[in-house]
Design a protein around this motif. Structure first.
Motif, PDB file in Angstrom:
ATOM      1  N   GLY A  47     -21.850  -1.268 -55.248  1.00 57.49           N
ATOM      2  CA  GLY A  47     -21.977  -1.880 -53.928  1.00 57.49           C
ATOM      3  C   GLY A  47     -21.263  -3.208 -53.832  1.00 57.49           C
ATOM      4  N   MET A  48     -21.374  -4.038 -54.862  1.00 56.62           N
ATOM      5  CA  MET A  48     -20.720  -5.343 -54.853  1.00 56.62           C
ATOM      6  C   MET A  48     -19.205  -5.200 -54.905  1.00 56.62           C
ATOM      7  SD  MET A  48     -23.090  -7.536 -54.470  1.00 56.62           S
ATOM      8  CE  MET A  48     -22.047  -8.977 -54.670  1.00 56.62           C
ATOM      9  N   LEU A  49     -18.720  -4.279 -55.718  1.00 59.35           N
ATOM     10  CA  LEU A  49     -17.273  -4.072 -55.807  1.00 59.35           C
ATOM     11  C   LEU A  49     -16.709  -3.547 -54.493  1.00 59.35           C
ATOM     12  CD1 LEU A  49     -17.085  -2.495 -59.381  1.00 59.35           C
ATOM     13  CD2 LEU A  49     -16.135  -4.708 -58.686  1.00 59.35           C
ATOM     14  N   PHE A  50     -17.458  -2.654 -53.846  1.00 62.36           N
ATOM     15  CA  PHE A  50     -16.981  -2.122 -52.570  1.00 62.36           C
ATOM     16  C   PHE A  50     -17.012  -3.211 -51.497  1.00 62.36           C
ATOM     17  CE2 PHE A  50     -16.971   0.638 -48.793  1.00 62.36           C
ATOM     18  CZ  PHE A  50     -15.953   1.499 -49.151  1.00 62.36           C
ATOM     19  N   TYR A  51     -18.011  -4.079 -51.540  1.00 64.50           N
ATOM     20  CA  TYR A  51     -18.055  -5.227 -50.622  1.00 64.50           C
ATOM     21  C   TYR A  51     -16.816  -6.100 -50.817  1.00 64.50           C
ATOM     22  CZ  TYR A  51     -19.345  -9.874 -48.939  1.00 64.50           C
ATOM     23  OH  TYR A  51     -19.339 -11.105 -48.318  1.00 64.50           O
ATOM     24  N   CYS A  52     -16.476  -6.391 -52.061  1.00 66.30           N
ATOM     25  CA  CYS A  52     -15.286  -7.208 -52.334  1.00 66.30           C
ATOM     26  C   CYS A  52     -14.018  -6.504 -51.870  1.00 66.30           C
ATOM     27  CB  CYS A  52     -15.210  -7.519 -53.826  1.00 66.30           C
ATOM     28  SG  CYS A  52     -16.533  -8.599 -54.431  1.00 66.30           S
ATOM     29  N   PHE A  53     -13.981  -5.194 -52.018  1.00 67.35           N
ATOM     30  CA  PHE A  53     -12.829  -4.433 -51.512  1.00 67.35           C
ATOM     31  C   PHE A  53     -12.700  -4.579 -49.998  1.00 67.35           C
ATOM     32  CE2 PHE A  53     -12.145  -0.197 -49.459  1.00 67.35           C
ATOM     33  CZ  PHE A  53     -10.766  -0.213 -49.486  1.00 67.35           C
ATOM     34  N   LEU A  54     -13.811  -4.442 -49.277  1.00 67.56           N
ATOM     35  CA  LEU A  54     -13.768  -4.582 -47.821  1.00 67.56           C
ATOM     36  C   LEU A  54     -13.378  -5.997 -47.407  1.00 67.56           C
ATOM     37  CD1 LEU A  54     -16.971  -2.553 -46.806  1.00 67.56           C
ATOM     38  CD2 LEU A  54     -14.585  -1.806 -46.703  1.00 67.56           C
ATOM     39  N   ARG A  55     -13.860  -6.985 -48.128  1.00 65.47           N
ATOM     40  CA  ARG A  55     -13.500  -8.366 -47.809  1.00 65.47           C
ATOM     41  C   ARG A  55     -12.015  -8.618 -48.052  1.00 65.47           C
ATOM     42  NH1 ARG A  55     -15.084 -11.689 -44.784  1.00 65.47           N
ATOM     43  NH2 ARG A  55     -15.120 -13.523 -46.136  1.00 65.47           N
ATOM     44  N   SER A  89     -14.813  -8.927 -41.754  1.00 61.47           N
ATOM     45  CA  SER A  89     -15.773 -10.023 -41.711  1.00 61.47           C
ATOM     46  C   SER A  89     -17.021  -9.694 -42.519  1.00 61.47           C
ATOM     47  CB  SER A  89     -16.147 -10.367 -40.270  1.00 61.47           C
ATOM     48  OG  SER A  89     -16.651  -9.241 -39.596  1.00 61.47           O
ATOM     49  N   ILE A  90     -17.848 -10.706 -42.724  1.00 58.75           N
ATOM     50  CA  ILE A  90     -18.953 -10.605 -43.684  1.00 58.75           C
ATOM     51  C   ILE A  90     -19.972  -9.544 -43.294  1.00 58.75           C
ATOM     52  CG2 ILE A  90     -20.932 -11.849 -44.641  1.00 58.75           C
ATOM     53  CD1 ILE A  90     -19.199 -14.344 -44.728  1.00 58.75           C
ATOM     54  N   LEU A  91     -20.417  -9.530 -42.033  1.00 57.05           N
ATOM     55  CA  LEU A  91     -21.465  -8.589 -41.629  1.00 57.05           C
ATOM     56  C   LEU A  91     -21.052  -7.135 -41.825  1.00 57.05           C
ATOM     57  CD1 LEU A  91     -24.194  -7.873 -40.475  1.00 57.05           C
ATOM     58  CD2 LEU A  91     -23.254  -8.204 -38.170  1.00 57.05           C
ATOM     59  N   PRO A  92     -19.915  -6.666 -41.284  1.00 56.04           N
ATOM     60  CA  PRO A  92     -19.552  -5.262 -41.521  1.00 56.04           C
ATOM     61  C   PRO A  92     -19.246  -4.973 -42.986  1.00 56.04           C
ATOM     62  CG  PRO A  92     -17.810  -6.413 -40.323  1.00 56.04           C
ATOM     63  CD  PRO A  92     -18.992  -7.309 -40.330  1.00 56.04           C
ATOM     64  N   ALA A  93     -18.785  -5.980 -43.724  1.00 58.10           N
ATOM     65  CA  ALA A  93     -18.543  -5.767 -45.152  1.00 58.10           C
ATOM     66  C   ALA A  93     -19.857  -5.557 -45.893  1.00 58.10           C
ATOM     67  CB  ALA A  93     -17.787  -6.951 -45.739  1.00 58.10           C
TER      68      ALA A  93
END
Length: 309
Positions: A146-154, A159-163
């Protein structure tokens, strides 16, 4: 006529100024997520994801239940748990897994033994206690994915909320949660998220090490996963270039990108040779592959539309 003008004038004066609050004429407050710094957004994502995982896995973390199953995920107790115990015992008594007479009539146990770094945590716990750590390791893998995918989206300037939403949805997807019952799929989910982030760092910033690391981890663990990841990346990278390079020579850009990916990927594969050759040999000779006991040739000889009587 004068009364009409007076009413209009009064109406205009009662309107709030542009960008102001309708009640007290104070400026609108910025959105909570828009006011977060990238560091605070990362901390918020980690906190939300960890709390949700602790809730979902509460019976296995706090309730005394073991992350072993006897029904549809019976591979955990029939295959994976005995193998984890065997490898942990071998590492403690013999060292690097090589040949073992405790598996079948005797077999090379190096393939699929130490290729998953997450399992090293269990091996360090020892054969008698690792069963209590399986749920924690699965939680760690889902959290990492989950954290890696969040960093990928960022990295895509999302933006932070959809990420955060995207990272949580990825972590709690059916592939990750149901796949956690087989232990292997959560590892794949974490690796593909790392590969996507590594690709974006390579594509945007010419930073190659993260992408090479993801290829190494795939090849070190299970090379067939690397084949599937490469097919996915081929499609994703092509669409990514077509989406971002609207007015640029696409063919040249794609050619340069593919050569870079092949070079970085080849380095990752070479780094994994210690495990890769042995694993490929076992896959080829497996009954699920092209070994002497396999039915691959017989099945391929029949038409996929044939009616079996």
């Amino acid at each position: 006529m004068a009364k009409s003008k007076l009413n209009k004038s009064s109406y205009i004066k009662q309107q709030p100024k542009k960008g102001a609050n309708a009640e007290n004429n104070t400026p609108n407050q910025p959105d909570f997520f828009e006011s977060l710094t990238p560091k605070n957004g990362l901390v918020l994502m980690a906190t939300l994801l960890l709390l949700m995982l602790l809730f979902v896995f509460r019976d296995f973390i706090f309730g005394g239940r073991l992350f072993l199953f006897k029904d549809i995920a019976s591979d955990t107790i029939n295959v994976f748990y005995p193998q984890l115990v065997h490898i942990a015992d071998y590492l403690a008594t013999e060292g690097i897994p090589k040949w073992s007479f405790s598996q079948g009539l005797g077999q090379n146990i190096l393939p699929f033994s130490i290729g998953d770094p997450f399992n090293w945590i269990l091996y360090l716990m020892g054969k008698d206690k690792l069963v209590f750590g399986i749920a924690w390791v699965e939680l760690l893998k889902i959290f990492s994915a989950g954290m890696l995918f969040y960093c990928f989206l960022r990295s895509l300037k999302i933006s932070i909320l959809p990420a955060i939403i995207g990272g949580i949805l990825y972590a709690f997807s059916g592939f990750m949660i149901v796949g956690a019952s087989w232990y292997i799929f959560t590892t794949q989910g974490a690796y593909i998220a790392l590969m996507l982030w590594g690709f974006e760092r390579l594509y945007q910033h010419k930073s190659w090490w993260m992408f090479t690391l993801s290829v190494f981890l795939f090849a070190f663990n299970f090379p067939f996963d690397l084949y599937l990841a490469a097919l996915f990346l081929l499609v994703y990278s092509s669409l990514r270039v077509l989406e971002s390079e609207n007015n640029q020579p696409i063919a040249k850009k794609l050619g340069t990108l593919y050569l870079t990916l092949i070079g970085c990927g080849a380095l990752g594969v070479l780094m994994s040779t210690f495990m890769l050759v042995s694993t490929i040999d076992q896959v080829i000779n497996s009954p699920r592959g092209t070994g002497e006991s396999a039915f691959f040739a017989q099945l391929m000889a029949n038409s996929p539309w044939a009616i079996i009587e």
